[in-house]
Design a protein around this motif. Structure first.
Motif, PDB file in Angstrom:
ATOM      1  N   LEU A 115       0.813  -1.211   0.000  1.00  4.52           N
ATOM      2  CA  LEU A 115       0.000   0.000   0.000  1.00  4.52           C
ATOM      3  C   LEU A 115       0.850   1.267   0.000  1.00  4.52           C
ATOM      4  O   LEU A 115       0.310   2.368  -0.153  1.00  4.52           O
ATOM      5  CB  LEU A 115      -0.920   0.013   1.222  1.00  4.52           C
ATOM      6  CG  LEU A 115      -1.906  -1.157   1.335  1.00  4.52           C
ATOM      7  CD1 LEU A 115      -2.689  -1.064   2.635  1.00  4.52           C
ATOM      8  CD2 LEU A 115      -2.848  -1.175   0.141  1.00  4.52           C
ATOM      9  N   GLY A 116       2.163   1.130   0.195  1.00  5.43           N
ATOM     10  CA  GLY A 116       3.036   2.292   0.247  1.00  5.43           C
ATOM     11  C   GLY A 116       4.236   2.126  -0.666  1.00  5.43           C
ATOM     12  O   GLY A 116       4.106   1.697  -1.814  1.00  5.43           O
ATOM     13  N   SER A 117       5.413   2.441  -0.154  1.00  8.35           N
ATOM     14  CA  SER A 117       6.652   2.324  -0.917  1.00  8.35           C
ATOM     15  C   SER A 117       7.722   1.727  -0.023  1.00  8.35           C
ATOM     16  O   SER A 117       7.595   1.707   1.203  1.00  8.35           O
ATOM     17  CB  SER A 117       7.110   3.704  -1.419  1.00  8.35           C
ATOM     18  OG  SER A 117       7.439   4.543  -0.314  1.00  8.35           O
ATOM     19  N   TYR A 118       8.803   1.241  -0.634  1.00  6.65           N
ATOM     20  CA  TYR A 118       9.854   0.637   0.183  1.00  6.65           C
ATOM     21  C   TYR A 118      10.572   1.702   1.023  1.00  6.65           C
ATOM     22  O   TYR A 118      11.134   1.395   2.072  1.00  6.65           O
ATOM     23  CB  TYR A 118      10.851  -0.123  -0.696  1.00  6.65           C
ATOM     24  CG  TYR A 118      11.794   0.747  -1.508  1.00  6.65           C
ATOM     25  CD1 TYR A 118      13.004   1.193  -0.975  1.00  6.65           C
ATOM     26  CD2 TYR A 118      11.492   1.107  -2.816  1.00  6.65           C
ATOM     27  CE1 TYR A 118      13.877   1.966  -1.713  1.00  6.65           C
ATOM     28  CE2 TYR A 118      12.349   1.887  -3.555  1.00  6.65           C
ATOM     29  CZ  TYR A 118      13.538   2.321  -3.008  1.00  6.65           C
ATOM     30  OH  TYR A 118      14.400   3.103  -3.744  1.00  6.65           O
ATOM     31  N   GLN A 119      10.520   2.970   0.592  1.00  4.34           N
ATOM     32  CA  GLN A 119      11.135   4.025   1.391  1.00  4.34           C
ATOM     33  C   GLN A 119      10.440   4.194   2.734  1.00  4.34           C
ATOM     34  O   GLN A 119      11.066   4.600   3.710  1.00  4.34           O
ATOM     35  CB  GLN A 119      11.104   5.353   0.632  1.00  4.34           C
ATOM     36  CG  GLN A 119      11.995   5.402  -0.606  1.00  4.34           C
ATOM     37  CD  GLN A 119      11.272   4.998  -1.864  1.00  4.34           C
ATOM     38  OE1 GLN A 119      10.250   4.310  -1.809  1.00  4.34           O
ATOM     39  NE2 GLN A 119      11.773   5.432  -3.012  1.00  4.34           N
ATOM     40  N   HIS A 120       9.142   3.891   2.789  1.00  8.35           N
ATOM     41  CA  HIS A 120       8.391   3.998   4.033  1.00  8.35           C
ATOM     42  C   HIS A 120       8.275   2.658   4.758  1.00  8.35           C
ATOM     43  O   HIS A 120       7.586   2.565   5.778  1.00  8.35           O
ATOM     44  CB  HIS A 120       6.982   4.548   3.753  1.00  8.35           C
ATOM     45  CG  HIS A 120       6.990   5.960   3.249  1.00  8.35           C
ATOM     46  ND1 HIS A 120       6.911   6.267   1.908  1.00  8.35           N
ATOM     47  CD2 HIS A 120       7.093   7.140   3.902  1.00  8.35           C
ATOM     48  CE1 HIS A 120       6.942   7.586   1.762  1.00  8.35           C
ATOM     49  NE2 HIS A 120       7.063   8.139   2.956  1.00  8.35           N
ATOM     50  N   ASN A 121       8.933   1.626   4.227  1.00  9.14           N
ATOM     51  CA  ASN A 121       8.912   0.299   4.842  1.00  9.14           C
ATOM     52  C   ASN A 121      10.333  -0.253   4.894  1.00  9.14           C
ATOM     53  O   ASN A 121      10.682  -1.177   4.155  1.00  9.14           O
ATOM     54  CB  ASN A 121       8.004  -0.650   4.052  1.00  9.14           C
ATOM     55  CG  ASN A 121       6.540  -0.274   4.133  1.00  9.14           C
ATOM     56  OD1 ASN A 121       5.846  -0.605   5.089  1.00  9.14           O
ATOM     57  ND2 ASN A 121       6.056   0.443   3.121  1.00  9.14           N
ATOM     58  N   PRO A 122      11.182   0.316   5.756  1.00 13.67           N
ATOM     59  CA  PRO A 122      12.581  -0.140   5.822  1.00 13.67           C
ATOM     60  C   PRO A 122      12.713  -1.613   6.187  1.00 13.67           C
ATOM     61  O   PRO A 122      13.699  -2.249   5.829  1.00 13.67           O
ATOM     62  CB  PRO A 122      13.199   0.761   6.894  1.00 13.67           C
ATOM     63  CG  PRO A 122      12.038   1.301   7.680  1.00 13.67           C
ATOM     64  CD  PRO A 122      10.905   1.407   6.706  1.00 13.67           C
ATOM     65  N   TRP A 123      11.715  -2.179   6.879  1.00 17.36           N
ATOM     66  CA  TRP A 123      11.771  -3.602   7.211  1.00 17.36           C
ATOM     67  C   TRP A 123      11.774  -4.443   5.935  1.00 17.36           C
ATOM     68  O   TRP A 123      12.351  -5.543   5.899  1.00 17.36           O
ATOM     69  CB  TRP A 123      10.593  -4.016   8.094  1.00 17.36           C
ATOM     70  CG  TRP A 123       9.269  -3.970   7.385  1.00 17.36           C
ATOM     71  CD1 TRP A 123       8.376  -2.948   7.363  1.00 17.36           C
ATOM     72  CD2 TRP A 123       8.706  -5.004   6.558  1.00 17.36           C
ATOM     73  NE1 TRP A 123       7.296  -3.265   6.579  1.00 17.36           N
ATOM     74  CE2 TRP A 123       7.468  -4.526   6.070  1.00 17.36           C
ATOM     75  CE3 TRP A 123       9.120  -6.275   6.181  1.00 17.36           C
ATOM     76  CZ2 TRP A 123       6.658  -5.275   5.227  1.00 17.36           C
ATOM     77  CZ3 TRP A 123       8.309  -7.034   5.344  1.00 17.36           C
ATOM     78  CH2 TRP A 123       7.099  -6.526   4.884  1.00 17.36           C
ATOM     79  N   PHE A 124      11.121  -3.918   4.862  1.00 17.29           N
ATOM     80  CA  PHE A 124      11.086  -4.657   3.601  1.00 17.29           C
ATOM     81  C   PHE A 124      12.489  -4.704   2.982  1.00 17.29           C
ATOM     82  O   PHE A 124      12.903  -5.736   2.443  1.00 17.29           O
ATOM     83  CB  PHE A 124      10.099  -3.994   2.635  1.00 17.29           C
ATOM     84  CG  PHE A 124      10.002  -4.679   1.300  1.00 17.29           C
ATOM     85  CD1 PHE A 124       9.232  -5.821   1.152  1.00 17.29           C
ATOM     86  CD2 PHE A 124      10.701  -4.205   0.201  1.00 17.29           C
ATOM     87  CE1 PHE A 124       9.157  -6.472  -0.070  1.00 17.29           C
ATOM     88  CE2 PHE A 124      10.624  -4.851  -1.024  1.00 17.29           C
ATOM     89  CZ  PHE A 124       9.843  -5.989  -1.158  1.00 17.29           C
ATOM     90  N   VAL A 125      13.217  -3.590   3.067  1.00 21.31           N
ATOM     91  CA  VAL A 125      14.600  -3.570   2.572  1.00 21.31           C
ATOM     92  C   VAL A 125      15.449  -4.538   3.384  1.00 21.31           C
ATOM     93  O   VAL A 125      16.304  -5.239   2.848  1.00 21.31           O
ATOM     94  CB  VAL A 125      15.170  -2.146   2.638  1.00 21.31           C
ATOM     95  CG1 VAL A 125      16.604  -2.107   2.100  1.00 21.31           C
ATOM     96  CG2 VAL A 125      14.288  -1.170   1.857  1.00 21.31           C
ATOM     97  N   SER A 126      15.187  -4.594   4.700  1.00 24.16           N
ATOM     98  CA  SER A 126      15.905  -5.542   5.554  1.00 24.16           C
ATOM     99  C   SER A 126      15.585  -6.984   5.156  1.00 24.16           C
ATOM    100  O   SER A 126      16.469  -7.848   5.152  1.00 24.16           O
ATOM    101  CB  SER A 126      15.535  -5.302   7.020  1.00 24.16           C
ATOM    102  OG  SER A 126      16.205  -6.209   7.868  1.00 24.16           O
ATOM    103  N   LEU A 127      14.320  -7.250   4.816  1.00 23.99           N
ATOM    104  CA  LEU A 127      13.933  -8.585   4.347  1.00 23.99           C
ATOM    105  C   LEU A 127      14.712  -8.961   3.089  1.00 23.99           C
ATOM    106  O   LEU A 127      15.234 -10.078   2.970  1.00 23.99           O
ATOM    107  CB  LEU A 127      12.432  -8.624   4.073  1.00 23.99           C
ATOM    108  CG  LEU A 127      11.896  -9.864   3.340  1.00 23.99           C
ATOM    109  CD1 LEU A 127      12.082 -11.113   4.192  1.00 23.99           C
ATOM    110  CD2 LEU A 127      10.421  -9.680   2.979  1.00 23.99           C
ATOM    111  N   VAL A 128      14.791  -8.028   2.145  1.00 24.97           N
ATOM    112  CA  VAL A 128      15.526  -8.283   0.902  1.00 24.97           C
ATOM    113  C   VAL A 128      17.001  -8.556   1.195  1.00 24.97           C
ATOM    114  O   VAL A 128      17.612  -9.462   0.605  1.00 24.97           O
ATOM    115  CB  VAL A 128      15.370  -7.086  -0.061  1.00 24.97           C
ATOM    116  CG1 VAL A 128      16.325  -7.204  -1.250  1.00 24.97           C
ATOM    117  CG2 VAL A 128      13.922  -6.985  -0.554  1.00 24.97           C
ATOM    118  N   LEU A 129      17.575  -7.796   2.128  1.00 21.81           N
ATOM    119  CA  LEU A 129      18.968  -8.020   2.502  1.00 21.81           C
ATOM    120  C   LEU A 129      19.171  -9.431   3.029  1.00 21.81           C
ATOM    121  O   LEU A 129      20.122 -10.119   2.648  1.00 21.81           O
ATOM    122  CB  LEU A 129      19.376  -6.988   3.554  1.00 21.81           C
ATOM    123  CG  LEU A 129      20.735  -7.211   4.223  1.00 21.81           C
ATOM    124  CD1 LEU A 129      21.863  -7.100   3.203  1.00 21.81           C
ATOM    125  CD2 LEU A 129      20.939  -6.210   5.365  1.00 21.81           C
TER     126      LEU A 129
END
Length: 240
Positions: free
Chosen positions: A106-120
């Protein structure tokens, strides 16, 4: 019961949109106004208008060993992904990661840092993270060199279709990233990840670890329902 249902319609529909409220019969609005001071009914507060009526936004994470492809999709246990896989029954289990993926869509990865952590963690091939995904997901034995994410809108298919879902591509959600892009450093600087904690040692941690290992071969909602049924004979005397 019918009267209460009719009385509740204006308070509920009025929070959706004006067109829906205007289509309600005048009698229901009269009943609602006459009983308002008694607070017999109320609108549904949390997510009173759910996404999905006009299509369900879904994030699809893809991995590849070559930036030019081919790309393979990561499979989750509960959230929609493959078009031919039916929705899963999970009540009363709360699949936290799958649920959070819906919020991120519903948003963007910039507003969901946990998603970037998941990708890492997927790029690192962390086993504790892969255990949250489908057991047959790609890259289970070896992590990909590149990951990207795309946003789709999912719809249920018509009766008789061989698939459960159709989907349309909306946009690129996360550009192609790799371990060389400094994701770990960025997340550390922003305070989203820190030093990796060391596992506890002792009899109790060993017992809990053994229980968790043995439970990994079963779906979480099966385990919860099994424990619930086993608890009934124990709790029954409290209610009789």
């Amino acid at each position: 019961a019918a009267c209460m249902f009719a009385t509740s319609l204006p308070s509920y529909a009025g929070q959706l949109d004006r067109a829906t409220y205007d289509r309600l019969p005048k009698l229901t609005k009269t009943l609602d106004a006459a009983t308002d001071r008694f607070q017999l009914t109320s609108s549904y507060g949390l997510f009173r208008r759910m996404t999905g009526v006009g299509g369900r936004p879904e994030l699809i994470i893809e991995g590849s060993d070559d930036i030019r492809g081919p790309w393979k999709e990561y499979d989750f246990v509960y959230k929609p992904g493959k078009l031919d896989v039916a929705p899963k029954f999970c009540l009363p289990h709360q699949p936290r990661l799958d649920w959070q993926m819906w919020f991120a869509a519903l948003g963007s990865y910039q507003h969901n840092p946990w998603f970037v952590s998941l990708v890492l963690r997927l790029l690192e091939g962390r086993e504790e993270v892969l255990q949250l995904l489908h057991p047959q997901t790609p890259f289970r034995s070896k992590p990909p060199k590149f990951i990207r994410a795309k946003l789709y809108t999912y719809h249920f298919t018509e009766w008789g279709s061989v698939n459960w879902w159709t989907r349309t591509f909306d946009k690129d959600y996360l550009p192609v990233v790799s371990l060389q892009d400094g994701l770990a450093e960025m997340l550390e600087q922003q305070g989203f990840i820190g030093a990796r904690s060391q596992p506890a040692k002792g009899l109790l941690p060993d017992i809990l670890t053994a229980i968790r290992k043995s439970s990994e071969q079963f779906s979480a909602h099966y385990l919860i329902w099994s424990f619930a049924w086993l608890a009934i004979p124990i709790l029954k005397p409290l209610f009789t």
